[in-house]
Design a protein around this motif. Structure first.
Motif, short mmCIF file in Angstrom:
data_model
loop_
_atom_site.label_atom_id
_atom_site.label_comp_id
_atom_site.label_asym_id
_atom_site.label_seq_id
_atom_site.Cartn_x
_atom_site.Cartn_y
_atom_site.Cartn_z
N ALA A 39 -7.65 0.50 19.68
CA ALA A 39 -7.27 0.63 18.27
C ALA A 39 -7.67 -0.63 17.49
O ALA A 39 -8.22 -0.55 16.39
N LEU A 40 -7.43 -1.81 18.10
CA LEU A 40 -7.78 -3.06 17.42
C LEU A 40 -9.29 -3.15 17.17
O LEU A 40 -9.73 -3.70 16.16
N HIS A 41 -10.08 -2.57 18.08
CA HIS A 41 -11.54 -2.58 17.89
C HIS A 41 -11.99 -1.44 16.97
O HIS A 41 -13.19 -1.23 16.78
N GLY A 42 -11.03 -0.68 16.45
CA GLY A 42 -11.37 0.38 15.51
C GLY A 42 -12.03 1.59 16.14
O GLY A 42 -12.71 2.38 15.47
N ASP A 43 -11.84 1.77 17.47
CA ASP A 43 -12.44 2.91 18.17
C ASP A 43 -11.57 4.16 17.93
O ASP A 43 -10.54 4.33 18.57
N MET A 44 -12.01 5.01 17.04
CA MET A 44 -11.21 6.18 16.67
C MET A 44 -11.88 7.48 17.13
O MET A 44 -11.65 8.55 16.55
N ALA A 45 -12.74 7.38 18.17
CA ALA A 45 -13.47 8.57 18.62
C ALA A 45 -12.52 9.69 19.04
O ALA A 45 -12.87 10.87 18.95
N ALA A 46 -11.33 9.33 19.51
CA ALA A 46 -10.41 10.36 20.02
C ALA A 46 -9.45 10.87 18.95
O ALA A 46 -8.51 11.61 19.27
N ALA A 47 -9.65 10.49 17.71
CA ALA A 47 -8.66 10.87 16.67
C ALA A 47 -8.49 12.39 16.59
O ALA A 47 -9.49 13.13 16.62
N PRO A 48 -7.26 12.87 16.48
CA PRO A 48 -7.07 14.32 16.31
C PRO A 48 -7.58 14.72 14.93
O PRO A 48 -7.61 13.90 14.01
N ASP A 49 -7.98 15.98 14.81
CA ASP A 49 -8.45 16.45 13.50
C ASP A 49 -7.29 16.53 12.52
O ASP A 49 -7.44 16.19 11.35
N LEU A 50 -6.16 16.99 13.03
CA LEU A 50 -5.00 17.20 12.16
C LEU A 50 -3.73 16.76 12.89
O LEU A 50 -3.68 16.75 14.14
N VAL A 51 -2.72 16.43 12.10
CA VAL A 51 -1.40 16.14 12.67
C VAL A 51 -0.40 17.09 12.02
O VAL A 51 -0.35 17.19 10.79
N ALA A 52 0.36 17.79 12.86
CA ALA A 52 1.35 18.73 12.32
C ALA A 52 2.75 18.16 12.50
O ALA A 52 3.03 17.49 13.50
N HIS A 53 3.61 18.44 11.52
CA HIS A 53 5.00 17.96 11.57
C HIS A 53 5.95 19.15 11.39
O HIS A 53 6.58 19.28 10.34
N PRO A 54 6.06 20.03 12.40
CA PRO A 54 6.97 21.17 12.24
C PRO A 54 8.41 20.68 12.13
O PRO A 54 8.79 19.69 12.76
N ARG A 55 9.21 21.40 11.31
CA ARG A 55 10.62 21.02 11.15
C ARG A 55 11.53 22.00 11.84
O ARG A 55 12.72 21.74 12.04
#
Ligand SMILES: Cc1cc2nc3c(=O)[nH]c(=O)nc-3n(C[C@H](O)[C@H](O)[C@H](O)COP(=O)(O)OP(=O)(O)OC[C@H]3O[C@@H](n4cnc5c(N)ncnc54)[C@H](O)[C@@H]3O)c2cc1C
Length: 560
Positions: free
Chosen positions: A106-122
């Motif tokens: 993360a500190l090196h800014g490697d975001m290759a694995a970032a999820p496309d979306l984040v869901a917050h179901p309630r």
């Protein structure tokens, strides 16, 4: 599955917009805990003096606006759009867990694995709708509690799904019901440790779940159950498993809701299937958890040993004496020195006893007597029956406790200086303990020198003890090379996994398997069991969307 197949009432009443805020405000997106607790640059620089050859300046912390991330490949259907975010800050914060290799990437800014979306179901209904959509759209779903996984449990790696959805449970965060007669509570899976205990306190009756992993503040009940987390207590109820009465799990094939029972011999336990399933078989939405009375009698003491081998024998005697100390943490000389709990190559044993009902001074005295019998020197016993505090504890106990709480922030400070600083844990029977301890210290010492070109620290503490064995927890600190930190750690870690497997020690005692421990886990588990696990995966998750790559390989997928 459709929403009709589950009971909306079970989702815990009305949704509360903004619930789960604990997960957001003030949290570090790249490292442990709260941003206001992170070490400032000046303290990071000071830490670098501990090791030769580190850079002079800490790695800067990138702002989430500066990160390069691929555009989301998927969009949620209109009816679900309000539950889903594609903001860079949310995606960045859900890319990794909190292992050392996560922090440096993360500190090196490697975001290759970032999820496309984040869901917050309630609510559970919203969660079911999200899973239904993901199943038909071939979207991988990564259940996410506090994101404190240290084994790659919440990071999507190299699959061929159409997209990736991080499913953040933190808005499902309520204690729904307390049964004071049976001493149990129905609790939603997304609740963080402090809020869980606060809500129980609000129900009166002095009840507690009494499960305190080191990550307590930033991890959730669902995460604990899904990883079979280990709490702070050294004996008796070491794992969350022992505190589970029943569980409710939403799987793509339907909802599995087990009966509340104090014990049952009715075949294999459904709860045991989902405990430790790490988000691969279903999403835990709530559980009935066994509660205990809050302890009011507490006492502790520190014992010093000149020889580590004597200290190990003392701990074995204690573990086999049926005294069940709440704390029985043995620090080897390196670990004791690092925690500021001892000098002169001494080992330190931190003992603690607790009870809600009985004074504990007698039990502490028996424990100390056993330690003395094995050559220990007992410091000022701390705490006292009835005080309800741990006042008066010896310096070594206090030093260990504050180092324990501060350690994750120190680790991140060292990571910013490109030091390698990580832990691994295991368990083995007493007959193998000494061989394992020596093999790890020698083998990992050599691996560190080979990988980094200089010696590092390889320390050990015992976190949990059993009549038949112990759980050693190793810490490695070494000089890293900027830009190569994660790869260097990976080499050291694979040497560690090889030693553990060779000695018949578990690839993990409580940190779970995730993606990082798969190579060792695949060798540890018996093949017929692997067959059964794969069959369970195919039956419950036929489209292979749930946390692919964790525990078992996903079979070729049925596509919707
Ligand atoms: C500083 C530090 C200290 C730690 N100390 C301890 C410790 O003392 N004891 C210990 O056991 N571990 C410890 N850990 C590891 C980690 O905190 C545990 O594994 C914890 O149980 C994870 O909980 P979480 O809510 O953060 O889960 P996450 O990290 O969000 O998820 C962990 C795994 O569980 C799955 N999951 C999460 N929620 C659900 C759900 N509701 N349903 C199904 N699957 C789900 C995820 O998909 C993932 O595979 C520590 C980690 C750190 C960084």
């Amino acid at each position: 599955m459709t929403a009709r197949e589950h009971s909306p009432d079970a989702s815990g009443g009305p949704a509360r917009p903004g619930a789960g805020a604990h997960a957001g405000a003030g949290r570090s997106w790249w490292g442990w805990g709260r941003t206001d607790q992170a070490l400032p640059d000046s303290e990071c620089r000071a830490l670098a003096a501990l090791l030769p050859g580190l850079p002079e300046e800490p790695l800067p912390v990138p702002g989430t606006g500066e990160l390069t991330m691929a555009s989301p490949r998927i969009r949620a259907p209109g009816a679900l759009a309000h539950l889903v975010s594609d903001g860079p800050a949310d995606r960045a914060a859900h890319t990794y867990g909190k292992a050392y290799r996560d922090v440096v990437r993360a500190l090196h800014g490697d975001m290759a694995a970032a999820p496309d979306l984040v869901a917050h179901p309630r609510t559970e209904t919203e969660l079911v709708d999200l899973l239904d959509w993901a199943g038909t759209a071939d979207v991988a779903v990564i259940p996410y509690g506090g994101g404190s996984s240290v084994t790659g449990g919440v990071e999507y790696r190299g699959g061929d799904h159409a997209g990736v959805l991080s499913l953040d449970l933190s808005a499902m965060d309520r204690v729904l019901e307390v049964d004071t007669t049976s001493r149990a509570a129905r609790i939603q899976a997304g609740v963080f440790g402090p809020s869980l205990e606060d809500q129980l306190r609000g129900h009166g009756g002095g009840l507690t779940l009494r499960h305190f992993p080191q990550s307590f503040e930033f991890s959730t009940l669902g995460g604990w159950l899904a990883t079979r987390a280990g709490g702070h207590y050294a004996t008796l109820y070491t794992h969350i498993d022992d505190l589970v009465e029943s569980m409710r799990v939403v799987t793509p094939a339907g909802v599995c809701d087990s009966w509340r029972l104090p014990g049952s011999g009715a075949g294999p336990s459904p709860d045991r299937l989902f405990l430790g399933s790490e988000g691969t078989l279903g999403v835990i939405t709530e559980a009935w958890m066994r509660l205990q009375d809050r302890p009011v009698h507490k006492a502790s003491a520190a014992v010093r040993f000149a020889a580590f081998a004597d200290a190990v024998e003392a701990v074995r005697a204690i573990a086999q004496a049926g005294l069940n100390p709440a704390n029985c943490r043995l620090l080897d000389p390196g670990e004791a020195a690092l925690a500021g709990a001892a000098q002169d190559a001494e080992s330190v044993l931190v003992l603690g006893v607790e009870s809600a009902h009985h004074p504990v001074d007698g039990r502490l005295a028996e424990l100390c007597a056993l330690a003395r019998d094995h050559g220990g020197t007992v410091g000022d016993p701390g705490g006292s029956g009835g005080s309800g505090t741990e006042a008066g504890e010896g310096d070594a106990v206090g030093a260990w406790r504050s180092a324990f709480l501060r350690m994750p922030y120190l680790r991140d400070g060292l990571a910013r200086m490109s030091a390698i600083t990580e832990t691994f844990e295991t368990a083995c029977t007493w007959d193998r303990f000494t061989g394992l301890y020596e093999a790890v210290r020698a083998g990992i010492g050599a691996a560190v020198e080979e990988v980094t070109g200089s010696p590092g620290l390889v320390n050990c503490r015992l976190t949990h003890v059993y009549p038949d064995g112990a759980a050693p927890y190793f810490t490695v600190i070494a000089t890293g090379r900027r830009g190569a930190e994660a790869a260097m750690w990976d080499e050291i870690k694979s040497a560690a996994m090889e030693i553990l497997v060779r000695h018949g020690a578990s690839v993990t005692h409580h940190h779970a398997v995730g993606r990082d421990h798969r190579p060792g886990y695949d060798r540890q588990r018996p093949e017929p069991f692997a067959l059964a696990l794969r069959a369970a995966k195919s039956a419950l998750d036929p489209r292979g969307i749930l946390n692919p790559g964790v525990l078992v390989d996903t079979q070729p997928r049925e596509r919707g």
